[in-house]
Write an enzyme that holds these catalytic residues in place. Structure first.
Site, PDB file in Angstrom:
ATOM      1  N   GLU A  48       0.807  -1.217   0.000  1.00  0.00           N
ATOM      2  CA  GLU A  48       0.000   0.000   0.000  1.00  0.00           C
ATOM      3  C   GLU A  48       0.844   1.274   0.000  1.00  0.00           C
ATOM      4  O   GLU A  48       0.528   2.225  -0.698  1.00  0.00           O
ATOM      5  CB  GLU A  48      -0.957   0.011   1.197  1.00  0.00           C
ATOM      6  N   ASN A  59      -7.522   9.793  -5.014  1.00  0.00           N
ATOM      7  CA  ASN A  59      -8.237   8.815  -5.825  1.00  0.00           C
ATOM      8  C   ASN A  59      -9.117   9.508  -6.863  1.00  0.00           C
ATOM      9  O   ASN A  59      -9.447  10.688  -6.723  1.00  0.00           O
ATOM     10  CB  ASN A  59      -9.104   7.924  -4.923  1.00  0.00           C
ATOM     11  N   ASP A  61     -12.190   9.362  -7.374  1.00  0.00           N
ATOM     12  CA  ASP A  61     -13.483   9.839  -6.862  1.00  0.00           C
ATOM     13  C   ASP A  61     -13.360  11.078  -5.973  1.00  0.00           C
ATOM     14  O   ASP A  61     -14.344  11.546  -5.410  1.00  0.00           O
ATOM     15  CB  ASP A  61     -14.218   8.725  -6.120  1.00  0.00           C
ATOM     16  N   SER A  63     -11.654  11.240  -3.169  1.00  0.00           N
ATOM     17  CA  SER A  63     -11.246  10.866  -1.812  1.00  0.00           C
ATOM     18  C   SER A  63      -9.726  10.703  -1.780  1.00  0.00           C
ATOM     19  O   SER A  63      -9.067  10.701  -2.824  1.00  0.00           O
ATOM     20  CB  SER A  63     -11.927   9.568  -1.385  1.00  0.00           C
ATOM     21  N   ASP A  65      -6.324   8.554   0.244  1.00  0.00           N
ATOM     22  CA  ASP A  65      -5.852   7.449   1.077  1.00  0.00           C
ATOM     23  C   ASP A  65      -4.680   7.966   1.902  1.00  0.00           C
ATOM     24  O   ASP A  65      -3.802   8.657   1.374  1.00  0.00           O
ATOM     25  CB  ASP A  65      -5.396   6.261   0.227  1.00  0.00           C
ATOM     26  N   ASN A  72      -8.775   5.087   3.488  1.00  0.00           N
ATOM     27  CA  ASN A  72      -9.558   6.001   2.648  1.00  0.00           C
ATOM     28  C   ASN A  72     -10.405   6.993   3.447  1.00  0.00           C
ATOM     29  O   ASN A  72     -11.069   6.622   4.412  1.00  0.00           O
ATOM     30  CB  ASN A  72     -10.457   5.176   1.719  1.00  0.00           C
TER      31      ASN A  72
END
Length: 142
Positions: A48, A59, A61, A63, A65, A72
């Protein structure tokens, strides 16, 4: 002689050594949590964030991380930029804390729900069902 250095800052990234992370995770009794081994958690952190505590990823959308486990903002933490369910009841910036406790506690909450560690696509692709014992090779864990 064993080095006491466990955090390295490179180009603004706070990187934790694999064995130092293993020790912190072990101290927080994450080995075996919800059936996942310490090596599962180390593999997750690597795939990750590459052990980067300060990593933030945007991201598609809108959002973000955050942190070593790339948690998220839409569901798990409040980034004060977009709508968040904030199921972990934590500010997203706290997931960048080098002490790792907010990230560990939130990750435990995620894993406790349906899907477990499989909620992380990268873990499913790169860690699930694979031999992972090499993640603790050379680490002196008590």
């Amino acid at each position: 002689m064993e080095s006491k250095e466990c955090l390295l800052v490179v180009n603004g990234a706070e990187l934790i050594h694999r064995c130092a992370l293993a020790k912190v995770l072990q101290e927080e009794e994450i080995d075996g949590f919800e059936g996942y081994s310490l090596t599962d958690w180390l593999c997750l952190a690597f795939v990750e964030s590459n052990f980067n505590i300060s990593k933030i990823t945007e991201n598609a959308d809108g959002s973000f991380d955050y942190g070593i486990f790339q948690i998220n903002s839409h569901y798990w933490c409040n980034d004060y930029q977009s709508h968040s369910e904030n199921f972990c009841h934590v500010d997203c910036q706290d997931l960048l804390d080098p002490r790792l406790l907010p990230s560990i506690n939130c990750a435990k909450m995620i894993v406790s729900g349906s899907g477990g560690v499989k909620n992380w696509v990268e873990w499913r692709l790169h860690c699930s069902g694979r031999p992972l014992s090499y993640w603790i090779t050379g680490c002196h864990l008590g």
